[in-house]
Design a protein around this motif. Sequence first.
Motif, short mmCIF file in Angstrom:
data_model
loop_
_atom_site.label_atom_id
_atom_site.label_comp_id
_atom_site.label_asym_id
_atom_site.label_seq_id
_atom_site.Cartn_x
_atom_site.Cartn_y
_atom_site.Cartn_z
N SER A 188 -54.78 102.88 26.76
CA SER A 188 -55.25 103.93 25.86
C SER A 188 -54.19 104.28 24.82
O SER A 188 -54.49 104.39 23.62
N ALA A 189 -52.95 104.43 25.25
CA ALA A 189 -51.87 104.77 24.32
C ALA A 189 -51.65 103.65 23.29
O ALA A 189 -51.49 103.91 22.09
N ILE A 190 -51.67 102.39 23.75
CA ILE A 190 -51.45 101.26 22.84
C ILE A 190 -52.52 101.19 21.77
O ILE A 190 -52.23 101.04 20.57
N PHE A 191 -53.78 101.34 22.18
CA PHE A 191 -54.85 101.15 21.20
C PHE A 191 -55.10 102.38 20.34
O PHE A 191 -55.62 102.27 19.24
N PHE A 192 -54.74 103.55 20.83
CA PHE A 192 -54.73 104.70 19.92
C PHE A 192 -53.67 104.51 18.84
O PHE A 192 -53.89 104.86 17.67
N ALA A 193 -52.53 103.94 19.21
CA ALA A 193 -51.48 103.67 18.23
C ALA A 193 -51.92 102.61 17.23
O ALA A 193 -51.67 102.73 16.01
N LEU A 194 -52.59 101.56 17.70
CA LEU A 194 -53.09 100.52 16.80
C LEU A 194 -54.15 101.08 15.86
O LEU A 194 -54.20 100.73 14.67
N TRP A 195 -55.02 101.93 16.40
CA TRP A 195 -56.05 102.52 15.55
C TRP A 195 -55.43 103.44 14.50
O TRP A 195 -55.90 103.52 13.36
N GLU A 196 -54.36 104.12 14.87
CA GLU A 196 -53.68 105.01 13.92
C GLU A 196 -53.17 104.23 12.71
O GLU A 196 -53.18 104.74 11.58
N SER A 197 -52.71 102.99 12.94
CA SER A 197 -52.19 102.18 11.83
C SER A 197 -53.25 101.32 11.18
O SER A 197 -53.02 100.76 10.10
N HIS A 198 -54.42 101.16 11.83
CA HIS A 198 -55.53 100.38 11.27
C HIS A 198 -56.82 101.15 11.48
O HIS A 198 -57.64 100.82 12.34
#
Length: 402
Positions: A188-198
């Motif tokens: 969850s943390a990894i993909f929230f971070a990826l979504w934040e940048s994309h």
Amino acid sequence: RDGLNPNHPVSRRAWRVSFSSQDCSDSQRCPARETDPFWESKNFLTYDREAEEKISAGVAESIWLGLDVPQETLVKAQADRANYFFLGYLKGSYQVWVNGRLHAELSGRDKSPYVLQIPMDELLSAKNMRIAVHLLPRSGEKNLIVFSPRGLSSGFASGARAYAFQNLIFFVNRSKPLGLFLVYLAFSAIFFALWESHCQAQEYFHLASFALACCIPELIFSENFTYRLPGAYVNQIYVFLLTLKTITAMNLGLAFSRAKPHWMWTNFLAVGSAATCFLVLIPPDRLVDHLRRLTQAFLPTAFFLSAMACLYQLRQLQQLRAAGTYHRERMQRLFAFTAVLCALGTLSLLQHGNFLSFAPRTILWGVPDLVLVFFLGYLAIRDYRQQRRMVERDRKSTRLNS
């Protein structure tokens, strides 16, 4: 399964149930003594469906369970030195007696089935044996006694078999929830971070949301937290988390199929309304009786509807291919995702139904969600790497041209 069942099982119908308030404080009378005539009266029920329904009603303030171990079973247990007795799941405060001797007095704040260890010398010297349980339910507690959880039986077991069973229960109730919680939280943390940048990649947001929806129940319903929850609201919390998980699972499929946002809002309103009606129409004291049906309906349906959305997108791409536009990689991914969703929907249906015995069901619990998170995580990371390569290629081309 055979390796987890007791060596010498005892039929559930051999147990007797009484709703008497009699206790063993009186030195003259004690239902736990093998010589006491308490069980010779007709003030008891055989442990059958009628007794289960009365127990599940949660209205009795005192419940006695009695078992006179059949002589044949006792002789076999003595011969095999099987001095562990698989009793079952007990909720509330309870006392366990063997031949009038108190063996355990517990609060019932444990999710694990109770395994009674009888001293070997006591087992070998016994000519007959009466096992009695005095159960004092917590207020409003239902489904108090489960002698046969998903195919397991009560009865005598050897030390090795009892050890294997207790290890499995420890893994299921403590180690596995903690491990899954940490994995889902990391995803969850990894993909929230990826979504934040994309932000344009909505799959990242919905994958992170689904992982978070899977993460929370693993923590809340682990053995360390379940009994910290308010007893009256445990079932409502379960319905809320199940609804959240269903909504995020369906939105994940819709996002992967490039559905328009209004479909996701429609899904949110439809599933949320259904869960709200369920909570409003079903009285709180009857809610637990319907939770299994709700789980069987919600999660497999979410997987199958998500697969249908991806199939529809795949069909649209096939029509574009006929018109001369070919999205080969996109079609391959959609086909793979659809196949995985259908397989997970089927596995979820088997897992939440009555199709699997105790050991496979407990080991596979949560696996469909974990497989989906890992599979989509792999696809998302591969897409991210391909996008990074394209950006680097464009930069190199710009430098060469300049």
